[in-house]
Design an enzyme around this catalytic site. Sequence first.
Site, mmCIF file in Angstrom:
data_model
loop_
_atom_site.group_PDB
_atom_site.id
_atom_site.type_symbol
_atom_site.label_atom_id
_atom_site.label_comp_id
_atom_site.label_asym_id
_atom_site.label_seq_id
_atom_site.Cartn_x
_atom_site.Cartn_y
_atom_site.Cartn_z
ATOM 1 N N VAL A 122 55.013 19.024 65.898
ATOM 2 C CA VAL A 122 54.097 18.684 64.808
ATOM 3 C C VAL A 122 54.005 17.172 64.823
ATOM 4 C CG1 VAL A 122 53.701 18.756 62.322
ATOM 5 C CG2 VAL A 122 54.750 20.699 63.468
ATOM 6 N N PRO A 123 52.923 16.653 65.355
ATOM 7 C CA PRO A 123 52.882 15.234 65.749
ATOM 8 C C PRO A 123 52.889 14.267 64.584
ATOM 9 C CG PRO A 123 50.721 16.218 65.994
ATOM 10 C CD PRO A 123 51.647 17.331 65.601
ATOM 11 N N CYS A 124 53.975 14.210 63.891
ATOM 12 C CA CYS A 124 54.078 13.255 62.799
ATOM 13 C C CYS A 124 54.154 11.838 63.344
ATOM 14 C CB CYS A 124 55.310 13.555 61.946
ATOM 15 S SG CYS A 124 56.819 13.685 62.908
ATOM 16 N N HIS A 125 54.437 11.691 64.642
ATOM 17 C CA HIS A 125 54.551 10.342 65.187
ATOM 18 C C HIS A 125 53.175 9.736 65.429
ATOM 19 C CE1 HIS A 125 54.287 13.132 68.587
ATOM 20 N NE2 HIS A 125 53.631 12.168 69.199
#
Length: 175
Positions: free
Chosen positions: A142-145
């Site tokens: 989950v590309p929170c970056h």
Amino acid sequence: MRNQLFQLPIATPDGQFVARYSEKGLAELNFPQAGTPRRGVRSKNSSGARRTPRRGVPTTVMRSHRKTVAALKNALAGRRAKSLPPLDLMGTEFQKRIWNALRKISAGKTKSYGEIAQAIGHPRAVRAVGGACGANPIPVLVPCHRILAAHGKIGGFGGGLDWKRKLLEREGIVV
DNA sequence: CATCAAAAACTCC
DNA sequence: GGAGTTTTTGATG
């Protein structure tokens, strides 16, 4: 106490990740080293932490694990996984909305906390969005970056800012 | 169980 | 640098 989660390690060139699965799918993914550095999380390391029962793991979990390993390695290589394992995200509706919005971000692109806030219909809740991202149990997949602050700043990252920068650079994103 | 108070990976003036 | 908004979490009555 939540449902019984099965905890399995994932060996990558960047270290050993730790994934936790429910019978529905991937529930949590942690970076190497630090166990659970998120705020407000009390992780009593007594016998409560279920370790890796290499057998006795449901086939559904094993299937999810295999997909998770592939997806994680792809993500670490800077590419978006073709297919993610089933996710069993546990959180409030607000957080789920945010995490769902995060998954829509394609590889190599970034969004700001404000963009996410608008996307979920709470344009003023930018701060809360940050909090939800910090509570994201499954980083990388989950590309929170890929979430940057408004003025192009790096913002923060639960697993360590060095990880965030590394992941962004691997995707060709320059801050 | 309901209410209050503090904190957080932000954003704008 | 300071104020504003929203949600979550822990403490209190």
